[in-house]
Scaffold this active site. Structure first.
Site, PDB file in Angstrom:
ATOM      1  N   PHE A  75       0.827  -1.214   0.000  1.00  0.00           N
ATOM      2  CA  PHE A  75       0.000   0.000   0.000  1.00  0.00           C
ATOM      3  C   PHE A  75       0.857   1.258   0.000  1.00  0.00           C
ATOM      4  O   PHE A  75       0.410   2.317  -0.433  1.00  0.00           O
ATOM      5  CB  PHE A  75      -0.929  -0.001   1.213  1.00  0.00           C
ATOM      6  CG  PHE A  75      -2.002   1.051   1.169  1.00  0.00           C
ATOM      7  CD1 PHE A  75      -3.189   0.821   0.501  1.00  0.00           C
ATOM      8  CD2 PHE A  75      -1.812   2.282   1.794  1.00  0.00           C
ATOM      9  CE1 PHE A  75      -4.177   1.801   0.445  1.00  0.00           C
ATOM     10  CE2 PHE A  75      -2.791   3.263   1.759  1.00  0.00           C
ATOM     11  CZ  PHE A  75      -3.980   3.025   1.076  1.00  0.00           C
ATOM     12  N   ASP A 135      -2.064 -12.485  -0.467  1.00  0.00           N
ATOM     13  CA  ASP A 135      -0.642 -12.164  -0.300  1.00  0.00           C
ATOM     14  C   ASP A 135      -0.133 -12.773   0.997  1.00  0.00           C
ATOM     15  O   ASP A 135       0.580 -12.130   1.760  1.00  0.00           O
ATOM     16  CB  ASP A 135      -0.450 -10.639  -0.316  1.00  0.00           C
ATOM     17  CG  ASP A 135       1.020 -10.241  -0.406  1.00  0.00           C
ATOM     18  OD1 ASP A 135       1.840 -11.089  -0.816  1.00  0.00           O
ATOM     19  OD2 ASP A 135       1.351  -9.097  -0.051  1.00  0.00           O
TER      20      ASP A 135
END
Length: 387
Positions: free
Chosen positions: A97, A209
């Site tokens: 992110f 992930d």
């Protein structure tokens, strides 16, 4: 006759009225005493008093009681203050992110803040509201978000001991020290419970992930799965679709996803098998190969047989802190998880039950062998200097 009847009816009506008046006065007297007792001693039921206060507040148009699981909208000024204007001193990492900062809120809570450039996005808010409602002992909690000054930020609870990978082969690894086998089993069980909880949601949430870097440990070395749902969030707010946002390392990726593009709960099981492999070997599976056969560690596990030399795969730092029986059972479970065929892999609830059984068995066996009664220790004491 008529006059007598009227007198009788009038008398009856007067009697009824008198009784009603007496009942009313008796009720008022009791109510006064009740109010007097409450004012002298306080409410005998504090929860009831609180509920009454909330009801009055709602009737008067006051605020609704807050839900502790509701995503919180943080102000930029608050996060600037918490991180000293996002000082490099508070920069603790870089993730999918964006940059990750450690922050101290006004209420004393320590948080991890993920920040990246981005315009305000309603879909981010909607996704954060959903993800912040997921609460489990083995999942890192997403507390809220901030969208100001062309920045997008996610605010998580801070997990102080970092990732499992850092303790196995990364920056937090300490020379001549080890994480005992029972503690590694406990970490594996916690991570498995986190994934199991995600799979049990309706609809199931798949972690796209999952790897050893995304399993964090707190001050007591309780494992917590991080970044659950982050891939879906990125897929919603970015131009790229969710399927193109599968970002796990190739070694953790389900071979069926690589070949056919199919991602399922069994894909998480495959990733978890590689996670177990790194826990047992203490090495990064992506970079480790056996020099003699040039096999990767994953290939070794996939071809594991009873006759295989398990010493080839075990972290030397474990020394003799485990029993052969429990280790072999764990490697068998690992082999089932990384089976190239998803149909032959177990579900996460089976993985949890097996890890629970193996851990309990290991605890019992080591006690019988004379290690004595297990002692609960702090996370910082779990690393025992080798002799």
């Amino acid at each position: 006759m008529t006059t007598s009847l009227a007198v009788i009816l009038g008398g009856a009506a007067g009697a009824v009225g008198l009784v009603a008046l007496l009942v009313f006065l008796w009720f008022c007297l009791l109510h006064k005493r009740s109010v007097s007792r409450t004012s002298e001693t306080g409410s005998s039921d504090p929860s009831l008093q609180a509920e009454q206060g909330i009801e009055l507040s709602l009737l008067r148009g006051g605020p609704h009681p807050s839900d502790s699981r509701e995503a919180r909208r943080f102000m930029l000024d608050e996060l600037n203050l918490a991180t000293k204007n996002f000082s490099d001193i508070n920069l603790i990492g870089q993730g999918k992110f964006g940059e990750v900062y450690k922050g101290l809120l006004n209420d004393g809570m320590i948080v991890a803040i993920k920040r990246r450039p981005g315009a305000p996005n309603q879909e981010l808010i909607e996704e954060v509201r959903y993800l912040s409602s997921i609460r489990h002992r083995n999942i890192v909690i997403l507390l809220g978000y901030c969208q100001e000054n062309n920045q997008q930020m996610l605010v998580y609870e801070y997990i102080p001991n970092g990732s499992v990978s850092s303790h196995l082969y990364g920056a937090a690894q300490i020379s001549n020290e080890l994480l005992e086998f029972k503690n590694r089993l406990s970490v594996a069980l916690g991570a498995a419970k986190g994934l199991e909880h995600l799979h049990a949601l309706n609809p199931p949430l798949l972690h796209k992930d999952f790897n050893t870097r995304n399993v964090l440990v707190d001050e007591n070395f309780v494992a917590k799965v991080a970044d659950a749902g982050l891939t879906n969030l990125l897929g919603r707010i970015d131009a790229a679709g969710p399927s193109s946002r599968i970002v796990a390392d190739d070694v953790f990726l389900d071979p069926e996803f690589i070949e056919f593009g199919r991602f399922s709960n069994k894909s998480n099981v495959y990733s978890f098998g590689v996670f177990l492999l790194e826990l047992v070997s203490g090495q990064e599976a992506l970079k480790s190969r056996f020099s003699e056969s040039n096999q990767s560690m994953v290939e070794w596990v996939q071809n594991y047989q009873d006759t295989s030399d398990i010493a080839a795969i075990i972290d030397p730092r474990l020394s003799t802190s485990f029993t052969d029986e429990s280790m072999k059972e764990l490697i068998w479970l690992m082999a089932h998880c990384v089976n190239p065929s998803s149909e032959r892999r177990p579900a996460m609830n089976y993985v949890v039950s097996e890890l629970d059984r193996i851990l309990e068995k290991e605890m019992n066996l080591t006690m019988i062998m004379g290690e004595g009664t297990p002692i609960v220790t702090l996370g910082s004491q779990l690393f025992t200097a080798s002799r």
